[in-house]
Design a protein around this motif. Sequence first.
Motif, PDB file in Angstrom:
ATOM      1  N   ASP A  36       0.832  -1.195   0.000  1.00  0.00           N
ATOM      2  CA  ASP A  36       0.000   0.000   0.000  1.00  0.00           C
ATOM      3  C   ASP A  36       0.871   1.252   0.000  1.00  0.00           C
ATOM      4  N   VAL A  37       0.773   2.053  -1.039  1.00  0.00           N
ATOM      5  CA  VAL A  37       1.588   3.267  -1.155  1.00  0.00           C
ATOM      6  C   VAL A  37       1.285   4.257  -0.029  1.00  0.00           C
ATOM      7  N   ASP A  38       0.109   4.145   0.588  1.00  0.00           N
ATOM      8  CA  ASP A  38      -0.238   5.024   1.702  1.00  0.00           C
ATOM      9  C   ASP A  38       0.571   4.725   2.964  1.00  0.00           C
ATOM     10  N   LYS A  39       1.280   3.582   2.995  1.00  0.00           N
ATOM     11  CA  LYS A  39       2.105   3.224   4.149  1.00  0.00           C
ATOM     12  C   LYS A  39       3.548   3.691   3.990  1.00  0.00           C
ATOM     13  N   VAL A  40       3.801   4.506   2.964  1.00  0.00           N
ATOM     14  CA  VAL A  40       5.133   5.058   2.721  1.00  0.00           C
ATOM     15  C   VAL A  40       5.244   6.406   3.408  1.00  0.00           C
ATOM     16  N   CYS A  41       6.339   6.619   4.126  1.00  0.00           N
ATOM     17  CA  CYS A  41       6.578   7.932   4.734  1.00  0.00           C
ATOM     18  C   CYS A  41       7.073   8.876   3.643  1.00  0.00           C
ATOM     19  N   GLY A  42       6.405   9.962   3.481  1.00  0.00           N
ATOM     20  CA  GLY A  42       6.795  10.917   2.443  1.00  0.00           C
ATOM     21  C   GLY A  42       5.639  11.174   1.501  1.00  0.00           C
ATOM     22  N   THR A  43       6.003  11.535   0.280  1.00  0.00           N
ATOM     23  CA  THR A  43       5.012  11.933  -0.702  1.00  0.00           C
ATOM     24  C   THR A  43       4.557  10.766  -1.569  1.00  0.00           C
ATOM     25  N   GLY A  44       3.981   9.760  -0.988  1.00  0.00           N
ATOM     26  CA  GLY A  44       3.378   8.650  -1.708  1.00  0.00           C
ATOM     27  C   GLY A  44       4.235   8.030  -2.779  1.00  0.00           C
ATOM     28  N   SER A  45       3.745   8.086  -4.022  1.00  0.00           N
ATOM     29  CA  SER A  45       4.416   7.391  -5.123  1.00  0.00           C
ATOM     30  C   SER A  45       5.787   7.989  -5.461  1.00  0.00           C
ATOM     31  N   ALA A  46       5.970   9.274  -5.232  1.00  0.00           N
ATOM     32  CA  ALA A  46       7.286   9.877  -5.494  1.00  0.00           C
ATOM     33  C   ALA A  46       8.329   9.313  -4.519  1.00  0.00           C
ATOM     34  N   ALA A  47       7.959   9.197  -3.242  1.00  0.00           N
ATOM     35  CA  ALA A  47       8.868   8.620  -2.239  1.00  0.00           C
ATOM     36  C   ALA A  47       9.108   7.134  -2.539  1.00  0.00           C
ATOM     37  N   TRP A  48       8.070   6.452  -2.979  1.00  0.00           N
ATOM     38  CA  TRP A  48       8.182   5.034  -3.344  1.00  0.00           C
ATOM     39  C   TRP A  48       9.207   4.861  -4.459  1.00  0.00           C
ATOM     40  N   ASP A  49       9.018   5.597  -5.547  1.00  0.00           N
ATOM     41  CA  ASP A  49       9.906   5.465  -6.710  1.00  0.00           C
ATOM     42  C   ASP A  49      11.345   5.844  -6.378  1.00  0.00           C
ATOM     43  N   LYS A  50      11.537   6.874  -5.567  1.00  0.00           N
ATOM     44  CA  LYS A  50      12.892   7.264  -5.181  1.00  0.00           C
ATOM     45  C   LYS A  50      13.556   6.148  -4.372  1.00  0.00           C
TER      46      LYS A  50
END
Length: 132
Positions: A36-50
């Motif tokens: 779930d991308v909502d469980k990423v600390c930061g700005t969602g998909s941008a933080a995920w991809d980084k």
Amino acid sequence: MGICTSAGVIRDFAGSYLVSEDNMAFGRPTKYWKLDVDKVCGTGSAAWDKAVHDAYKCRPHNLCCDNCHSHVALALNLMRYDNRTSWNMVNLCLRSLIHGKHVSCVSFLKTWLPFLMLTGALVTFILTLNLH
């Protein structure tokens, strides 16, 4: 084991300093665990991809200590997935075993049939030894 970008492109190590995209080293995926991308600390998909990008940039790969499981764990640690930084090969393997879903019935067989056949052969061998 690989991890997708927010666009769904699977990143996987195919060897030292070699990252493949949508072409996994051991064939097509047979099991997946939807995160779930909502469980990423930061700005969602941008933080995920980084985090996915940073986990795979310019790194060696070795079978025992720094393998595809550890790179996925690093990506999850970098994104602080589920507010954790303790992801590692072992808990990632166990969680994907528990939470993962098979792509199809054929993928279930590809995953488990070799193990079941090997276990059956081993049990048969042990029983044969005990009978003599």
